[in-house]
Design a protein around this motif. Structure first.
Motif, PDB file in Angstrom:
ATOM      1  N   LEU A   1     109.795  65.572 110.762  1.00  0.00           N
ATOM      2  CA  LEU A   1     108.387  65.924 111.479  1.00  0.00           C
ATOM      3  C   LEU A   1     107.667  65.528 110.087  1.00  0.00           C
ATOM      4  CD1 LEU A   1     109.789  68.104 113.967  1.00  0.00           C
ATOM      5  CD2 LEU A   1     109.032  65.637 114.058  1.00  0.00           C
ATOM      6  N   VAL A   2     107.090  66.443 109.308  1.00  0.00           N
ATOM      7  CA  VAL A   2     106.128  66.182 108.412  1.00  0.00           C
ATOM      8  C   VAL A   2     105.765  65.392 107.422  1.00  0.00           C
ATOM      9  CG1 VAL A   2     104.960  67.531 106.296  1.00  0.00           C
ATOM     10  CG2 VAL A   2     106.580  69.059 108.549  1.00  0.00           C
TER      11      VAL A   2
ATOM     12  N   MET B   1     107.320  62.362 109.050  1.00  0.00           N
ATOM     13  CA  MET B   1     106.831  61.475 109.931  1.00  0.00           C
ATOM     14  C   MET B   1     104.738  61.637 110.078  1.00  0.00           C
ATOM     15  SD  MET B   1     109.458  61.060 112.659  1.00  0.00           S
ATOM     16  CE  MET B   1     109.873  62.353 113.250  1.00  0.00           C
ATOM     17  N   GLY B   2     104.392  62.981 110.226  1.00  0.00           N
ATOM     18  CA  GLY B   2     103.146  63.164 110.684  1.00  0.00           C
ATOM     19  C   GLY B   2     102.301  62.025 108.972  1.00  0.00           C
ATOM     20  N   LEU B   3     102.402  62.647 107.791  1.00  0.00           N
ATOM     21  CA  LEU B   3     101.968  62.008 106.931  1.00  0.00           C
ATOM     22  C   LEU B   3     102.318  60.495 107.097  1.00  0.00           C
ATOM     23  CD1 LEU B   3     103.292  64.700 104.310  1.00  0.00           C
ATOM     24  CD2 LEU B   3     100.783  64.611 105.085  1.00  0.00           C
TER      25      LEU B   3
ATOM     26  N   ALA C   1     102.622  58.765 109.898  1.00  0.00           N
ATOM     27  CA  ALA C   1     101.923  58.150 110.660  1.00  0.00           C
ATOM     28  C   ALA C   1      99.767  57.820 110.231  1.00  0.00           C
ATOM     29  CB  ALA C   1     101.884  59.302 111.490  1.00  0.00           C
ATOM     30  N   VAL C   2      99.795  58.556 109.163  1.00  0.00           N
ATOM     31  CA  VAL C   2      98.239  58.979 108.658  1.00  0.00           C
ATOM     32  C   VAL C   2      98.229  57.407 107.883  1.00  0.00           C
ATOM     33  CG1 VAL C   2      96.749  59.971 107.311  1.00  0.00           C
ATOM     34  CG2 VAL C   2      97.842  61.503 108.916  1.00  0.00           C
TER      35      VAL C   2
ATOM     36  N   SER D   1      98.411  54.708 109.832  1.00  0.00           N
ATOM     37  CA  SER D   1      96.818  54.251 110.601  1.00  0.00           C
ATOM     38  C   SER D   1      95.855  53.475 109.676  1.00  0.00           C
ATOM     39  CB  SER D   1      96.296  55.337 111.159  1.00  0.00           C
ATOM     40  OG  SER D   1      97.423  56.110 112.288  1.00  0.00           O
TER      41      SER D   1
ATOM     42  N   SER E   1     100.789  53.157 114.608  1.00  0.00           N
ATOM     43  CA  SER E   1     101.958  54.203 113.149  1.00  0.00           C
ATOM     44  C   SER E   1     102.366  55.195 113.648  1.00  0.00           C
ATOM     45  CB  SER E   1     100.493  54.821 113.495  1.00  0.00           C
ATOM     46  OG  SER E   1      99.800  53.293 112.678  1.00  0.00           O
ATOM     47  N   VAL E   2     102.224  55.640 115.185  1.00  0.00           N
ATOM     48  CA  VAL E   2     102.864  57.104 115.763  1.00  0.00           C
ATOM     49  C   VAL E   2     104.191  56.426 115.973  1.00  0.00           C
ATOM     50  CG1 VAL E   2     103.581  59.002 117.429  1.00  0.00           C
ATOM     51  CG2 VAL E   2     100.746  58.144 116.094  1.00  0.00           C
TER      52      VAL E   2
ATOM     53  N   ALA F   1     106.720  55.788 112.615  1.00  0.00           N
ATOM     54  CA  ALA F   1     106.516  56.937 111.888  1.00  0.00           C
ATOM     55  C   ALA F   1     107.637  57.593 112.722  1.00  0.00           C
ATOM     56  CB  ALA F   1     105.580  57.718 112.154  1.00  0.00           C
ATOM     57  N   LEU F   2     107.179  57.562 113.808  1.00  0.00           N
ATOM     58  CA  LEU F   2     108.755  58.587 114.697  1.00  0.00           C
ATOM     59  C   LEU F   2     109.519  57.806 114.693  1.00  0.00           C
ATOM     60  CD1 LEU F   2     106.918  59.635 117.889  1.00  0.00           C
ATOM     61  CD2 LEU F   2     107.705  60.570 116.475  1.00  0.00           C
TER      62      LEU F   2
END
Length: 353
Positions: free
Chosen positions: A204-205, A207-209, A211-212, A215, A230-231, A234-235
């Motif tokens: 999850l961490v 995927m968050g990075l 996604a940034v 983006s 992007s989200v 990442a998912l």
């Protein structure tokens, strides 16, 4: 001679057992896939449930965590459906943009390859037959939705019961083994229960990075709905290896196919190349790290087997399942060599190699 025949018999029996095991799992996907998914999800929210049980009763904590997972999954499906709707709205513009490029491609093929117009016509007729077959596929897809929804809801019911009555399963496992082995069984259960949450929290961490990063790159490249793309991209990295390909294809569909600008395609390719490099050599080692002790070779093998047995859901569950299996094997003395084989930790032999 007799010993060789006996070894051959054992090897044959093991091969047949493994074959029928995976065949049975594939045939019983409707039962085992939701149950296995529920077990992994239960392990993920188990630390939160244990903290909540200090203040409220266990059934309420189990119900809250089941509903939490359900709401998160609904949000994921909402993102996917929104993206599909946006793609369908842009489809006429994509067709209008791509028709001239398809014609240019046909001219290039006729000029630079041995193919002639008859070959292209045959390929066109084949594409029409594929299009006509799409109706049957859509019908089978619609008929399978009811089964998917049933398994989908059943998964969260399983999660509730697994969290609420987990002490029953734990006591069962402890009573199965003799008293002198209960301490080691408790250790295996504790370490196995930590594999799935550690892996998924790290993911999850990560995927968050990602996604940034996606983006920033896709926004500069000029991709429409770049934040949502992007989200979702990442998912999709939850699906090992294949998820990155799907995310790249989706970005191409919303970027290059919508605009037809080659610079957008170059920007998308650079974005995913840089992001994959950063993920593999910077984020993956430090964010996910050794949360799942499985050798990369067996990660690939487990993902392939998971796809063969249960499809996409099998690919997602493959890595945490292999991590749990590795922990169990490493703590069983007779099975420790197989655990060392699956583990990515180096085993020091007498000669130092």
């Amino acid at each position: 001679m007799f010993k060789n025949k006996r070894n051959l018999l054992y090897i044959t029996a093991v091969i047949l057992a493994v074959y029928f095991l995976f065949l049975g799992l594939s045939k019983a996907q409707g039962f085992f896939a939701p149950l296995t998914t529920a077990i992994i999800l239960s392990l993920v929210v188990l630390p939160l449930s244990q903290r909540m049980e200090k203040r409220i009763k266990r059934p309420y904590a189990a119900l809250f965590n089941s509903l939490l997972l359900f709401i998160v999954s609904l949000g994921f499906f909402a993102l996917i459906s929104f993206q599909i709707r946006s793609f369908s709205e842009d489809w006429p513009m994509i067709q209008e943009t791509m028709i001239p490029k398809v014609e240019q491609l046909k001219i290039f093929v006729l000029e630079h390859t041995p193919l002639d117009k008859e070959d292209l016509k045959q390929s066109g007729s084949q594409s029409l037959s594929v299009t006509s077959g799409m109706k049957k596929r859509v019908a089978s897809f619609v008929s399978g939705i009811s089964g998917f929804l049933a398994n989908y809801l059943l998964t969260f019911i399983y999660v509730f019961f697994l969290l609420n009555y987990r002490h029953i399963f734990k006591n069962f496992l402890l009573t199965v083994f003799p008293d002198e082995k209960r301490d080691s069984v408790k250790k295996v259960l504790t370490r196995s229960a930590k594999v799935a949450p550690q892996y998924l929290i790290g993911k999850l961490v990560l995927m968050g990075l990602l996604a940034v990063l996606y983006s920033i790159g896709l926004g500069i490249s000029g991709v429409s709905n770049f934040i949502l793309v992007s989200v979702i991209a990442a998912l999709l990295t939850l699906i090992p290896y294949v998820g990155n390909i799907i995310g790249f294809s989706m970005a191409v569909a919303f970027g290059f196919l919508s605009s037809g600008d080659i610079t957008v395609l170059i920007g998308i390719a650079l974005t995913f190349t840089v992001a994959q490099f950063v993920e593999s050599y910077v984020l993956q080692p430090y964010v996910v790290g050794d949360r799942v002790d499985v050798h990369p070779f067996f990660v690939i093998v487990s993902v392939i087997i998971g796809n063969m047995v249960w499809g996409i859901i099998g690919m997602i569950l493959a890595i945490p399942i292999m991590g749990i299996i590795t922990v169990i094997l490493l703590h069983i003395k007779s099975m420790e060599p197989f655990g060392i084989l699956l583990s990515k930790k180096k085993f020091q032999s007498n000669d130092g190699n």
